[in-house]
Design an enzyme around this catalytic site. Structure first.
Site, PDB file in Angstrom:
ATOM      1  N   LEU A   1      51.730  40.589  40.374  1.00  0.00           N
ATOM      2  CA  LEU A   1      51.103  41.409  39.116  1.00  0.00           C
ATOM      3  C   LEU A   1      50.380  40.590  38.048  1.00  0.00           C
ATOM      4  O   LEU A   1      50.303  39.225  38.168  1.00  0.00           O
ATOM      5  CB  LEU A   1      52.167  41.869  37.994  1.00  0.00           C
ATOM      6  CG  LEU A   1      52.800  42.847  38.945  1.00  0.00           C
ATOM      7  CD1 LEU A   1      54.294  43.580  37.860  1.00  0.00           C
ATOM      8  CD2 LEU A   1      52.212  44.374  39.126  1.00  0.00           C
ATOM      9  N   ASP A   2      49.207  41.000  37.186  1.00  0.00           N
ATOM     10  CA  ASP A   2      48.486  39.412  36.596  1.00  0.00           C
ATOM     11  C   ASP A   2      49.111  39.382  35.614  1.00  0.00           C
ATOM     12  O   ASP A   2      50.426  40.334  35.374  1.00  0.00           O
ATOM     13  CB  ASP A   2      46.344  40.367  36.105  1.00  0.00           C
ATOM     14  CG  ASP A   2      46.861  41.025  35.753  1.00  0.00           C
ATOM     15  OD1 ASP A   2      47.278  41.690  34.187  1.00  0.00           O
ATOM     16  OD2 ASP A   2      46.210  41.812  35.332  1.00  0.00           O
ATOM     17  N   ALA A   3      48.540  38.074  34.428  1.00  0.00           N
ATOM     18  CA  ALA A   3      49.350  38.362  33.510  1.00  0.00           C
ATOM     19  C   ALA A   3      49.617  38.918  32.014  1.00  0.00           C
ATOM     20  O   ALA A   3      50.725  39.208  31.715  1.00  0.00           O
ATOM     21  CB  ALA A   3      49.155  36.852  32.932  1.00  0.00           C
TER      22      ALA A   3
END
Length: 265
Positions: free
Chosen positions: A112-114
């Site tokens: 999951l991106d930041a």
């Protein structure tokens, strides 16, 4: 047994399942007699059945059983601001802080991106991780996106019908509008794609940029009430559902590969 008689190979099925926490040996024996247990897809009814716990696949009433007690399966509600890696070379907050309660070296399944929060699976089971992360196996994920603007029924239909992105067409498996007020909307999207930042790109393409994104579901696992920044081991029921899904997918013929090995939403 004489000195010349070789010891029987493997472990008795009822002992292996009792050790795995399925039920007591006596209850497992009843399951065997009732034909509720399969070994490598074949129903067994003989109480003397022996298995190889390292290689044989066992299921009870169609649900896979984890025999290898060294395997760990952890659910994390990843908060925003954390990158999906065990060690970030740029010094950003990473996932190591959430694995301190386990002695095993755990790895994240997919990414999951930041700035995206939500359900992330951590495990030391490489075979399961491969099936769950590889987009060709089509494991579904459910996201809740807060987006700018008022999403209409026509936009929801467009998302499920399909849109064209720079790396090819994409369609949501399911989409529904949860709420729309004060110039923003909540949209639930179900996808099996593994493409990079796919939810954000889809919503931007239909004119509703994402302002907040959370993954609520991964395959059979639901985030539930797990607070952001907290991790817990999967329950026996959750492990069974996850292993059952992984075994079914690994035995099926993979579909066309997507562009990315792991999602990075």
């Amino acid at each position: 047994m004489t000195a010349d008689t070789p010891a029987p190979e493997g472990v008795r099925l009822q002992k292996a399942l009792a050790n795995a926490g399925v039920a007591s040996r006596r209850v497992v024996e009843q399951y065997i007699v009732e034909g509720r247990i399969r070994v490598n897809g074949t129903t067994v009814t003989e109480l003397g059945t022996r298995i190889d716990p390292e290689n044989d696949l066992i299921d009870v009433d169609g649900t896979a059983v984890q025999l290898d007690v060294s395997k760990r399966y952890v659910m994390l509600n990843k908060p925003t601001g954390v990158v999906s890696t065990m060690r970030d070379e740029n010094g950003r907050p990473d996932l190591r802080r959430f694995t301190k309660d386990w002695d095993e070296r755990l790895y994240n399944v997919g990414r999951l991106d930041a700035e995206t929060s939500g359900l992330l699976i951590l495990t030391n089971d490489g075979d399961l991780a491969h099936v769950l992360a590889h987009p060709s196996f089509g494991v579904t994920k459910v996201y809740i996106a807060r987006v700018s603007g008022t999403v209409t029924a026509q936009t929801i239909a467009t998302l499920t019908r399909g849109i064209e992105l720079e790396d090819g067409p994409i369609a949501a498996d399911k989409a529904r509008l949860l709420d729309a007020s004060r110039g923003e909307s909540l949209v639930e999207l179900t996808l099996h794609s593994g493409r990079n930042r796919i939810v954000r790109r889809m919503m931007a393409a239909v004119g509703h940029p994402v302002t907040e994104l959370v993954r609520r579901q991964f395959g059979p696992l639901h985030l539930g009430t797990l607070p952001a920044g907290k991790a817990r081991e999967l329950t026996k029921i959750e492990r069974g559902a996850l292993l059952t899904l992984a075994r079914q997918d690994s035995q099926a013929s993979p579909g066309p590969e997507e562009h990315s090995m792991q999602e990075n939403e």
